[in-house]
Design a protein around this motif. Structure first.
Motif, PDB file in Angstrom:
ATOM      1  N   THR A  85       0.820  -1.211   0.000  1.00  0.00           N
ATOM      2  CA  THR A  85       0.000   0.000   0.000  1.00  0.00           C
ATOM      3  C   THR A  85       0.851   1.258   0.000  1.00  0.00           C
ATOM      4  N   ALA A  86       1.973   1.230   0.716  1.00  0.00           N
ATOM      5  CA  ALA A  86       2.827   2.412   0.806  1.00  0.00           C
ATOM      6  C   ALA A  86       3.447   2.766  -0.540  1.00  0.00           C
ATOM      7  N   LEU A  87       3.840   1.758  -1.316  1.00  0.00           N
ATOM      8  CA  LEU A  87       4.669   2.010  -2.492  1.00  0.00           C
ATOM      9  C   LEU A  87       3.957   1.911  -3.830  1.00  0.00           C
ATOM     10  N   PHE A  88       2.968   1.041  -3.950  1.00  0.00           N
ATOM     11  CA  PHE A  88       2.420   0.756  -5.271  1.00  0.00           C
ATOM     12  C   PHE A  88       1.084   1.440  -5.515  1.00  0.00           C
ATOM     13  N   ARG A 115      13.427  -1.894  -7.792  1.00  0.00           N
ATOM     14  CA  ARG A 115      13.348  -2.597  -9.069  1.00  0.00           C
ATOM     15  C   ARG A 115      13.121  -4.088  -8.802  1.00  0.00           C
ATOM     16  N   GLY A 116      12.371  -4.735  -9.679  1.00  0.00           N
ATOM     17  CA  GLY A 116      12.207  -6.179  -9.604  1.00  0.00           C
ATOM     18  C   GLY A 116      11.292  -6.679  -8.509  1.00  0.00           C
ATOM     19  N   VAL A 117      10.469  -5.798  -7.949  1.00  0.00           N
ATOM     20  CA  VAL A 117       9.520  -6.196  -6.907  1.00  0.00           C
ATOM     21  C   VAL A 117       8.113  -6.012  -7.450  1.00  0.00           C
ATOM     22  N   HIS A 118       7.307  -7.047  -7.368  1.00  0.00           N
ATOM     23  CA  HIS A 118       5.945  -6.986  -7.879  1.00  0.00           C
ATOM     24  C   HIS A 118       4.969  -6.690  -6.743  1.00  0.00           C
ATOM     25  N   PRO A 119       3.838  -6.058  -7.055  1.00  0.00           N
ATOM     26  CA  PRO A 119       2.895  -5.638  -6.012  1.00  0.00           C
ATOM     27  C   PRO A 119       1.989  -6.759  -5.509  1.00  0.00           C
ATOM     28  N   ASP A 120       2.592  -7.809  -4.987  1.00  0.00           N
ATOM     29  CA  ASP A 120       1.811  -8.863  -4.349  1.00  0.00           C
ATOM     30  C   ASP A 120       2.596  -9.375  -3.147  1.00  0.00           C
ATOM     31  N   GLU A 121       1.883  -9.906  -2.167  1.00  0.00           N
ATOM     32  CA  GLU A 121       2.500 -10.274  -0.897  1.00  0.00           C
ATOM     33  C   GLU A 121       3.593 -11.325  -1.059  1.00  0.00           C
ATOM     34  N   ARG A 122       3.375 -12.310  -1.899  1.00  0.00           N
ATOM     35  CA  ARG A 122       4.353 -13.388  -2.031  1.00  0.00           C
ATOM     36  C   ARG A 122       5.661 -12.881  -2.636  1.00  0.00           C
ATOM     37  N   SER A 123       5.562 -11.999  -3.620  1.00  0.00           N
ATOM     38  CA  SER A 123       6.764 -11.435  -4.226  1.00  0.00           C
ATOM     39  C   SER A 123       7.555 -10.627  -3.205  1.00  0.00           C
ATOM     40  N   VAL A 131      -1.503  11.169  15.936  1.00  0.00           N
ATOM     41  CA  VAL A 131      -2.554  11.576  15.008  1.00  0.00           C
ATOM     42  C   VAL A 131      -3.490  10.412  14.741  1.00  0.00           C
ATOM     43  N   SER A 132      -4.731  10.750  14.459  1.00  0.00           N
ATOM     44  CA  SER A 132      -5.764   9.745  14.251  1.00  0.00           C
ATOM     45  C   SER A 132      -6.456   9.978  12.917  1.00  0.00           C
ATOM     46  N   ILE A 133      -6.901   8.893  12.301  1.00  0.00           N
ATOM     47  CA  ILE A 133      -7.709   9.001  11.085  1.00  0.00           C
ATOM     48  C   ILE A 133      -9.122   8.492  11.350  1.00  0.00           C
ATOM     49  N   GLY A 134      -9.475   8.391  12.629  1.00  0.00           N
ATOM     50  CA  GLY A 134     -10.813   7.960  13.008  1.00  0.00           C
ATOM     51  C   GLY A 134     -10.794   7.253  14.346  1.00  0.00           C
ATOM     52  N   SER A 135     -11.960   7.021  14.899  1.00  0.00           N
ATOM     53  CA  SER A 135     -12.058   6.428  16.230  1.00  0.00           C
ATOM     54  C   SER A 135     -11.847   4.921  16.230  1.00  0.00           C
ATOM     55  N   GLN A 136     -11.924   4.288  15.063  1.00  0.00           N
ATOM     56  CA  GLN A 136     -11.730   2.848  14.962  1.00  0.00           C
ATOM     57  C   GLN A 136     -10.250   2.520  14.774  1.00  0.00           C
ATOM     58  N   TRP A 137      -9.809   1.400  15.367  1.00  0.00           N
ATOM     59  CA  TRP A 137      -8.437   0.933  15.167  1.00  0.00           C
ATOM     60  C   TRP A 137      -8.393   0.173  13.849  1.00  0.00           C
ATOM     61  N   LEU A 138      -7.745   0.759  12.850  1.00  0.00           N
ATOM     62  CA  LEU A 138      -7.685   0.161  11.518  1.00  0.00           C
ATOM     63  C   LEU A 138      -6.402  -0.644  11.341  1.00  0.00           C
ATOM     64  N   GLN A 139      -6.398  -1.511  10.341  1.00  0.00           N
ATOM     65  CA  GLN A 139      -5.181  -2.239  10.013  1.00  0.00           C
ATOM     66  C   GLN A 139      -4.156  -1.271   9.420  1.00  0.00           C
ATOM     67  N   GLY A 140      -2.875  -1.630   9.581  1.00  0.00           N
ATOM     68  CA  GLY A 140      -1.805  -0.727   9.186  1.00  0.00           C
ATOM     69  C   GLY A 140      -1.872  -0.279   7.741  1.00  0.00           C
ATOM     70  N   HIS A 141      -2.124  -1.221   6.824  1.00  0.00           N
ATOM     71  CA  HIS A 141      -2.141  -0.847   5.410  1.00  0.00           C
ATOM     72  C   HIS A 141      -3.302   0.093   5.101  1.00  0.00           C
ATOM     73  N   ALA A 142      -4.415  -0.043   5.835  1.00  0.00           N
ATOM     74  CA  ALA A 142      -5.542   0.866   5.637  1.00  0.00           C
ATOM     75  C   ALA A 142      -5.177   2.274   6.105  1.00  0.00           C
TER      76      ALA A 142
END
Length: 203
Positions: A49-52, A83-91, A180-191
């Protein structure tokens, strides 16, 4: 907006995420990222999520994974050089596994493993010190913090945890920085990272 470090370099967006149970050395199975790899899957989604983006990569963004908690090994992914990294978890997991199979560099020494991927000894304390030396404005992602949109133009470095909350040592290190907060709910890191990008993209 781009910020300039004390050394005249452009500072992009930066994220630091802690993987409390992710092994910092040895090996793990790519078929058990959520179990035997210590919830590495949480960190992999953060990298993705951060990079792609849909048809490319955010060249102004870096993310540092802290393996084994806040005092073992760090792996930095730099969107401007990756370079050479694909946007999927296994890669992405394959690249992380290749790094943890290699010796841990000395604390504070960043060693290039492949294009755009470096690793170093040390943990969260070293990352925070490095960021401060470079003139970064650091904020901690916390559901109980102030709304992120307040003062967003003054920051580009964000710290967040994995599926576990920050421990006492980490909270002590982070106590001097704003929350800092983006809302009152605890979200997953990538979100959280996706929402930060959304807000910053609109500035």
């Amino acid at each position: 907006m781009k910020w300039i470090s004390t050394w005249g370099e452009h500072l992009g967006r930066r994220f630091a995420i802690i993987g409390h149970d992710v092994p910092c050395k040895g090996d793990f199975s790519l078929n058990d990222l959520a179990g035997g790899a210590g919830r590495l899957d949480v960190l992999l989604r953060a990298v993705n999520t951060a990079l792609f983006v849909s048809h490319g990569i955010r060249e102004d963004t870096q993310i540092i994974l802290h393996l084994g908690g806040s005092g073992s090994r760090r792996i930095r992914f730099d969107g401007g050089k990756l370079r050479g990294v694909h946007p999927d978890e296994r890669s992405i997991a394959g690249h992380v596994r290749a790094v943890v199979r290699s010796p841990i560099p000395p604390i504070g020494v960043w060693s290039e493993h492949s294009s755009g991927i470096c690793h170093s000894g040390g943990g969260l304390a070293q990352t925070l010190d490095e960021w401060m030396q470079e003139g970064c404005q650091i904020l901690v992602m916390d559901a109980e913090g102030s709304p992120l949109r307040e003062g967003i133009e003054q920051t580009e470095c964000f710290v967040l945890s994995d599926h576990k909350p920050f421990n006492e040592d980490e909270m002590s290190l982070l106590s001097r920085f704003g929350k800092v907060s983006i809302g009152s709910q605890w979200l997953q890191g990538h979100a959280c990272i996706a929402i930060v990008h959304h807000i910053l993209d609109g500035i």
